[in-house]
Design a protein around this motif. Sequence first.
Motif, PDB file in Angstrom:
ATOM      1  N   LEU B  37      11.249  13.901  -3.304  1.00 46.08           N
ATOM      2  CA  LEU B  37      10.845  14.203  -1.987  1.00 46.08           C
ATOM      3  C   LEU B  37      10.086  13.971  -0.709  1.00 46.08           C
ATOM      4  O   LEU B  37       9.526  14.075  -0.124  1.00 46.08           O
ATOM      5  N   GLY B  38       9.317  12.733  -1.466  1.00 46.94           N
ATOM      6  CA  GLY B  38       8.996  11.482  -0.443  1.00 46.94           C
ATOM      7  C   GLY B  38       7.123  12.480  -0.307  1.00 46.94           C
ATOM      8  O   GLY B  38       7.047  11.653   0.923  1.00 46.94           O
ATOM      9  N   ALA B  39       6.777  12.649  -1.329  1.00 45.76           N
ATOM     10  CA  ALA B  39       5.859  13.735  -0.649  1.00 45.76           C
ATOM     11  C   ALA B  39       4.826  12.788  -1.372  1.00 45.76           C
ATOM     12  O   ALA B  39       3.531  13.370  -2.634  1.00 45.76           O
ATOM     13  N   ARG B  40       4.318  11.577  -0.462  1.00 44.93           N
ATOM     14  CA  ARG B  40       3.536  11.303  -0.980  1.00 44.93           C
ATOM     15  C   ARG B  40       1.574  10.844  -0.548  1.00 44.93           C
ATOM     16  O   ARG B  40       0.661  10.458  -1.426  1.00 44.93           O
ATOM     17  N   ASP B  41       1.875  12.161  -0.186  1.00 50.44           N
ATOM     18  CA  ASP B  41       0.309  13.078  -0.393  1.00 50.44           C
ATOM     19  C   ASP B  41      -0.724  12.962  -0.805  1.00 50.44           C
ATOM     20  O   ASP B  41      -1.013  13.470  -1.200  1.00 50.44           O
ATOM     21  N   VAL B  42       0.584  13.482  -2.238  1.00 53.68           N
ATOM     22  CA  VAL B  42      -0.209  13.592  -3.191  1.00 53.68           C
ATOM     23  C   VAL B  42      -0.327  12.600  -4.655  1.00 53.68           C
ATOM     24  O   VAL B  42       0.818  12.105  -4.422  1.00 53.68           O
ATOM     25  N   LYS B  43      -1.234  12.102  -4.480  1.00 52.07           N
ATOM     26  CA  LYS B  43      -1.951  11.105  -5.118  1.00 52.07           C
ATOM     27  C   LYS B  43      -2.292  10.866  -6.509  1.00 52.07           C
ATOM     28  O   LYS B  43      -2.606  11.583  -7.434  1.00 52.07           O
ATOM     29  N   ILE B  44      -1.654   9.675  -7.052  1.00 53.63           N
ATOM     30  CA  ILE B  44      -1.982   9.970  -8.720  1.00 53.63           C
ATOM     31  C   ILE B  44      -3.418   8.411  -9.043  1.00 53.63           C
ATOM     32  O   ILE B  44      -3.618   7.955  -9.079  1.00 53.63           O
ATOM     33  N   ASP B 187       0.583   2.790  -4.602  1.00 49.82           N
ATOM     34  CA  ASP B 187       1.345   2.781  -5.181  1.00 49.82           C
ATOM     35  C   ASP B 187       2.371   3.595  -3.824  1.00 49.82           C
ATOM     36  O   ASP B 187       3.416   4.309  -4.164  1.00 49.82           O
ATOM     37  N   ASP B 188       1.885   3.811  -2.535  1.00 53.37           N
ATOM     38  CA  ASP B 188       2.801   4.737  -1.637  1.00 53.37           C
ATOM     39  C   ASP B 188       3.755   3.942  -1.168  1.00 53.37           C
ATOM     40  O   ASP B 188       4.376   4.306   0.297  1.00 53.37           O
ATOM     41  N   VAL B 189       3.996   2.348  -0.806  1.00 53.18           N
ATOM     42  CA  VAL B 189       4.499   2.378   0.296  1.00 53.18           C
ATOM     43  C   VAL B 189       6.201   1.630  -0.693  1.00 53.18           C
ATOM     44  O   VAL B 189       6.863   1.205   0.649  1.00 53.18           O
ATOM     45  N   ALA B 190       6.488   1.745  -2.001  1.00 53.49           N
ATOM     46  CA  ALA B 190       7.350   1.037  -2.172  1.00 53.49           C
ATOM     47  C   ALA B 190       8.197   2.078  -1.882  1.00 53.49           C
ATOM     48  O   ALA B 190       8.073   3.017  -1.781  1.00 53.49           O
ATOM     49  N   TYR B 348     -12.534   3.245  -9.838  1.00 50.92           N
ATOM     50  CA  TYR B 348     -11.968   4.356  -8.602  1.00 50.92           C
ATOM     51  C   TYR B 348     -10.591   4.689  -8.825  1.00 50.92           C
ATOM     52  O   TYR B 348      -9.903   4.914  -9.997  1.00 50.92           O
ATOM     53  N   ILE B 349     -10.133   5.822  -8.261  1.00 50.41           N
ATOM     54  CA  ILE B 349      -9.400   6.955  -8.449  1.00 50.41           C
ATOM     55  C   ILE B 349      -8.026   6.153  -8.170  1.00 50.41           C
ATOM     56  O   ILE B 349      -7.286   6.693  -8.953  1.00 50.41           O
ATOM     57  N   GLU B 350      -7.657   5.372  -8.040  1.00 49.27           N
ATOM     58  CA  GLU B 350      -6.456   4.581  -7.349  1.00 49.27           C
ATOM     59  C   GLU B 350      -6.715   3.196  -8.309  1.00 49.27           C
ATOM     60  O   GLU B 350      -7.359   2.672  -8.490  1.00 49.27           O
ATOM     61  N   PRO B 351      -6.235   3.592  -9.655  1.00 47.36           N
ATOM     62  CA  PRO B 351      -5.329   2.066 -10.237  1.00 47.36           C
ATOM     63  C   PRO B 351      -4.705   1.261  -9.464  1.00 47.36           C
ATOM     64  O   PRO B 351      -4.148   1.643  -8.179  1.00 47.36           O
ATOM     65  N   GLU B 352      -4.592  -0.102 -10.087  1.00 45.37           N
ATOM     66  CA  GLU B 352      -4.431  -0.962  -9.126  1.00 45.37           C
ATOM     67  C   GLU B 352      -2.957  -1.166  -8.915  1.00 45.37           C
ATOM     68  O   GLU B 352      -1.848  -0.409 -10.353  1.00 45.37           O
ATOM     69  N   ALA B 353      -2.114  -1.187  -7.641  1.00 42.15           N
ATOM     70  CA  ALA B 353      -0.881  -1.034  -7.713  1.00 42.15           C
ATOM     71  C   ALA B 353      -0.302  -1.263  -5.908  1.00 42.15           C
ATOM     72  O   ALA B 353      -1.297  -2.061  -5.602  1.00 42.15           O
ATOM     73  N   GLY B 354       1.182  -1.749  -6.730  1.00 39.93           N
ATOM     74  CA  GLY B 354       1.878  -2.418  -5.204  1.00 39.93           C
ATOM     75  C   GLY B 354       3.199  -2.466  -5.056  1.00 39.93           C
ATOM     76  O   GLY B 354       4.148  -2.147  -6.183  1.00 39.93           O
ATOM     77  N   PHE B 355       3.874  -3.691  -4.245  1.00 40.06           N
ATOM     78  CA  PHE B 355       5.107  -3.412  -3.912  1.00 40.06           C
ATOM     79  C   PHE B 355       5.376  -5.301  -3.241  1.00 40.06           C
ATOM     80  O   PHE B 355       4.635  -5.474  -2.376  1.00 40.06           O
ATOM     81  N   ALA B 356       6.227  -5.656  -3.805  1.00 47.80           N
ATOM     82  CA  ALA B 356       6.395  -6.641  -3.350  1.00 47.80           C
ATOM     83  C   ALA B 356       8.388  -7.155  -2.847  1.00 47.80           C
ATOM     84  O   ALA B 356       9.418  -6.733  -3.639  1.00 47.80           O
ATOM     85  N   ARG B 357       8.452  -8.059  -1.855  1.00 47.57           N
ATOM     86  CA  ARG B 357      10.319  -8.537  -1.637  1.00 47.57           C
ATOM     87  C   ARG B 357      10.255  -9.439  -0.825  1.00 47.57           C
ATOM     88  O   ARG B 357       8.867 -10.005  -0.740  1.00 47.57           O
ATOM     89  N   VAL B 358      11.025 -10.059  -0.668  1.00 50.32           N
ATOM     90  CA  VAL B 358      11.814 -11.673  -0.144  1.00 50.32           C
ATOM     91  C   VAL B 358      12.030 -11.452   0.446  1.00 50.32           C
ATOM     92  O   VAL B 358      13.102 -10.567   0.971  1.00 50.32           O
ATOM     93  N   VAL B 359      11.564 -11.718   2.239  1.00 46.80           N
ATOM     94  CA  VAL B 359      11.893 -12.011   3.402  1.00 46.80           C
ATOM     95  C   VAL B 359      12.294 -13.293   3.830  1.00 46.80           C
ATOM     96  O   VAL B 359      11.310 -14.082   4.254  1.00 46.80           O
ATOM     97  N   ASP B 360      13.585 -14.006   4.348  1.00 47.79           N
ATOM     98  CA  ASP B 360      14.185 -15.019   4.434  1.00 47.79           C
ATOM     99  C   ASP B 360      12.907 -16.107   4.034  1.00 47.79           C
ATOM    100  O   ASP B 360      12.389 -16.473   4.471  1.00 47.79           O
ATOM    101  N   ARG B 362      10.450 -15.829   2.089  1.00 49.27           N
ATOM    102  CA  ARG B 362       8.732 -16.044   1.967  1.00 49.27           C
ATOM    103  C   ARG B 362       8.953 -14.114   1.091  1.00 49.27           C
ATOM    104  O   ARG B 362       9.308 -13.823   0.836  1.00 49.27           O
ATOM    105  N   VAL B 363       7.781 -14.239   0.120  1.00 51.96           N
ATOM    106  CA  VAL B 363       7.400 -13.885  -0.350  1.00 51.96           C
ATOM    107  C   VAL B 363       6.063 -12.550   0.037  1.00 51.96           C
ATOM    108  O   VAL B 363       5.457 -13.270   0.835  1.00 51.96           O
ATOM    109  N   GLU B 364       6.780 -11.714   0.508  1.00 52.98           N
ATOM    110  CA  GLU B 364       5.415 -10.651   0.949  1.00 52.98           C
ATOM    111  C   GLU B 364       5.276  -9.779  -0.576  1.00 52.98           C
ATOM    112  O   GLU B 364       5.415  -8.696  -1.353  1.00 52.98           O
ATOM    113  N   ILE B 365       3.994  -9.237  -0.432  1.00 54.50           N
ATOM    114  CA  ILE B 365       3.223  -8.988  -1.399  1.00 54.50           C
ATOM    115  C   ILE B 365       2.401  -7.489  -0.736  1.00 54.50           C
ATOM    116  O   ILE B 365       1.689  -7.978  -0.194  1.00 54.50           O
ATOM    117  N   HIS B 366       2.392  -6.119  -0.960  1.00 63.46           N
ATOM    118  CA  HIS B 366       2.312  -4.965  -0.533  1.00 63.46           C
ATOM    119  C   HIS B 366       1.133  -4.562  -1.355  1.00 63.46           C
ATOM    120  O   HIS B 366       1.601  -3.734  -2.812  1.00 63.46           O
TER     121      HIS B 366
END
Lengths: 282, 915
Positions: B37-44, B187-190, B348-360, B362-366
């Motif tokens: 439902l896209g409610a990423r204001d609810v944090k984990i 964890d909110d960007v993917a 910290y309340i945010e565990p390590e998290a992220g998202f990556a993709r390859v663009v042209d 190049r690897v992008e790491i969020h």
Amino acid sequence: MPYLQSRSLDEALAELSAAPLAVVAGGTDFFPAERMRQRSRAILDISRTEGLRGIARVPGGWRIGATSTWSEVARADLPPAFDGLRAAARQVGALQIQTSGTVGGNLCNASPAADGMPPLLTLEAEVELASAAGRRRLPLDRFVTGVRRTDLGPGELVVALHLPEPPEGAGAAFVKLGSRKYLVISIAMAAALVTLRGGRIATARIAVGACSPVARPLPALAGALVGLTPAEALALPADPERFMAGLRPIDDVRGSASYRLDVAHALCLRAVAEAARGAADA
Amino acid sequence: MRDAEIAATVTFILNGSAAEAAPRPGETLSETLRERLGARDVKIGCNAGDCGACTVLLDGAPVCACLVPTQQAGGRRVETAAGLTRDDPHGRSLAERFQDHGAAQCGICTPGMITAAVALLRETPAPDAAMVEEALGGVLCRCTGYRKIIDAVTGAPAALSGTGRVGDAIRRTDGAAKVSGAEAYGDDVAPQGTLELRIVRSPHAHAGFVFGDLDAWAAARPGIAAVLTAADVPGENRFGVIPGFIDQPVFAETRARFRGEAVAAIVATPEAAADFDPGDFPVRWEPLDALATPAEAEAPGAVLLHPERPGNLMCGGRVACGDAGAALSRADATVEGRFLTGFVEHAYIEPEAGFARVVDGRVEIHACTQAPVMDLEAMAAILGVGRDRIRILPTAVGGGFGSKLDISVQPYLALGALKTGREVRIAYSRTESMQSTTKRHPAEMHVRIGAMADGRLSGLVFEGVFNTGAHSSWGPTVANRVPVHASGPYRVADYRAETRGIFTHNPPAGAFRGFGVPQAAIAQEVLFDELAERLGIDPLEFRILNALENGAPTVCGQVFAQGVGIRACLEALRPAWARERASVAEFNAGAAATGSALCRGVGIGAGWYGCGNTSIPNPSTIRAGITAEGTVVLHQGAMDIGQGANTVISQIFAEALGLPVAAVRRLGPDTDLTPDAGKTSASRQTFVSGNAARLCGASLRAAVLRAANAGAGAGMALDAGTLAVREGGRTVQIALAGLPTDAHGYVFAAEETYDPPTQPLDENGQGVPYAQYGYAAHLAVVEVDRALGTTRALHFTAAHDLGRAINPMLVEGQIHGGIAQGLGMALMEEYLPGRTENLHDYLIPTIGDMPPVTTIIIEEPDAHGPFGAKGLGEHVLIPTAPALLNAIGHATGLRLRRVPVTPAALAAALKGAAS
């Protein structure tokens, strides 16, 4: 992998007898444990099952439905003899856990540190179980049999707790010891239920949690307090061999066994003194 | 259809609108809200009901969405922070008040806090502090120390001031997204449905291992897109942060050296990832004997964690001046002690998290990080490509405190994206975050301190062994920093401090707020109280007598002509010291008379901390420009991890430029757009990046003034594409649209770098390790229950010399938060691998454990800091634990030598003292 939710108890019991299902009510113990298992199971959700919820006066005492939440217990209009149970209700985890977590779930989870156990023991609770084959009742201390062990049979659900009429004018209290204020698993805890006559303790019931595989009543200590004023009771010297017989505390990250045994005495006396403050003097 | 069968879809009212989802059995409301439902204001934060970050209202009552089966929401009302701060009068008001008080720092707990607070305010519109504590007791915060949150919810008046000039207490410039939950963390960007990583970790502290047939295993399982192991690392299978100590593998190759070390990973569809059981992965473990402590690791014949490091010695550190031995011999009184501290988890309340993709290509790491350019360097080595092939786009950071200086999820994300060619995400579970990321170093410290009868110090010897775990991480920094700081902020003419960092089979110990200095401060400050008592001198006056001063050399032989503010900090505590001692004496007399088990005590701790890297280059670069449309753009690459760099850097830049902070638009962080502002560590961003921002602002101002042919004192205003420069009675209007633009699109631009002036240390640690230090002294009042061994902090008074408070509201927030972490370290926190790998066995302070704080800001200007400012981020935690230990000592007469002072530990000490 089905998710079953049943309005009717008979239907729920039929499902439970037909296939092994994980029973979920409040989910507060189920989900953390389930995530550790890494395997999803078929679920029977009894949170909306009729007849399992609610706190009511019944002939001879009180009935607390198994899926009554701790918030409902904390807010229930109950006599002072239930003050220990209500205090425990307000100290189960924090508000979020109390909104979801149920009394029956707390017992079925069978943690040695279950906050509900000591006050329910002092209230001499009985557990009502149901299965497709019928119903039965047994005393709380025979229902929870060990660490994470209960007498719950296959296909059986806890339906309710039955609490006999508490002694006239009784006061009650619950004291929890943890390393921080909220969201804390007890290092040790004590519940007391006390009646007074002429300023002295007439009857006392005491139970201690997190100091044995299952919370235990301490009848010897309770007996030793009869006839004392609450102030005298607070000063009763420790005598672990006599008063704490039956406790089998362990060493863990929260505290050592010997520490638990030491503080259990102080917690019991404080619970008794606080219970006495809520008791009506006869 | 049976009565019990439930429909595949669940409908409910989400923030006032109908919502429908089809959860899988066993799915919880948090996952449905976030991923369907896209409610990423609810944090984990923990996924176990231990942190409350995911609190939502279900029919008005607060619940942890991570514990609610989605089906239970059917037909009910669900409210989240986004909806409440938009639609609910209490929510809207709280959103404003949280910003007015700086009650959101990193912001990851804020949606949970606000949601729980709305439930309270609907029942009790004007709650007192105790009611707020009860209502918010189920939400953990690691940044704020909770007091600002209590103020925001009770509606206490806020102390905002000014428009954003240096010295003004303004709201955070990035606060609005934090209170609504719109802030996007790791964890909110993917995008929904992205492939997910799961990591296979060693269940043993030390084990050999061999894989089975990985290809066959993966082929037999639908939904597995790739398996990653060390064989998939194209560059170097090593990372680290200190040259010469790059020794941690991305994936262990044949031997795992700590519980939780990664050996492999899978990339899978969300469904396959949810069902993945690491126990099914084809790997055979051969458990080996593990070295749990430095004593075991230093024993002759111990297995070597790193063959190139004999004796398992990572490195040592040393600072010496005068003749410590002789000074101790002639001292009239000496004290000594052996002090122990354990692993501390950042939590910290945010565990390590992220998202990556390859663009042209190049690897992008969020991902969440404290050090984007260091991530870039590490990833270039791991991937074996040039830095230009990688883009680091830091997400918002839900707390870091040092641990997010090291890479965590980044290599797995990049390898997964490159191997599959698809987008890949991961969020560590709380347990894997705790198992695999760095910790504060456990320390074993032996300290001797002497003094003459008149109270003057005469000799201090410090020997410390620091357990650095399986890999180096920031261990060398700890080994080197501690000897520089172990004297405390005092004049110690005769001094010897030596440290050893020792490898063991434990999680890597790395950077954690203070880099070993908090541990050393415990030993030194507790012994100071004992020494003062031995001499019959008041402990506060003893410290004042020995306080470092302008013109007096530090133990490194460094002499500051200005800015040494410890004496002022200590003197500022005198009124509270006198008042609290008297009040405690009265309480204790009353308690003794009634036979109460309660007793109270007052204690002091002090500390200092050098800002920036120790004796090595440490530059920051800030770029800014003005567009032809009249927008002032600040390229701000200094990571704001909640401490407020976005606001402070903007205030400094705007002040130097001469335009209001509201006119500044921040850009970044993004390694394609923001120049290297270094890492957010070592209390360096206000000082170092702040100076770069000041220089950049001044440089941009100079460019404008040159164009207007105006002098340095001219005023400047920006209005709709026109820059007006006023000087005397003359105004020059510069129409920006007509000016030529540079490569970045700016008509005026500047880029400036600042590097603090330091000098190398010689073999005795003599030299100029830091261009500036900040100073601090805390006073703690505690109540001890002798029957139970419990300690309750009642109040803190915290005096901090930070040169110049750029934003006093943010300063207070740092102080409160540092005290809360110091309190946790002193009283409850110890990470035990395998035993406290979650947030119900590893305890951090809750809102009910943190007492009020009186903050005293001292401003002894620093010669180098921007507008005289010094760093603060680590100073705030260093004095807290020793102040608490000294307060407990005052209350009980006990000499405490080990933290945490848990109830069981204190009760045992009381029992030992009584027998």
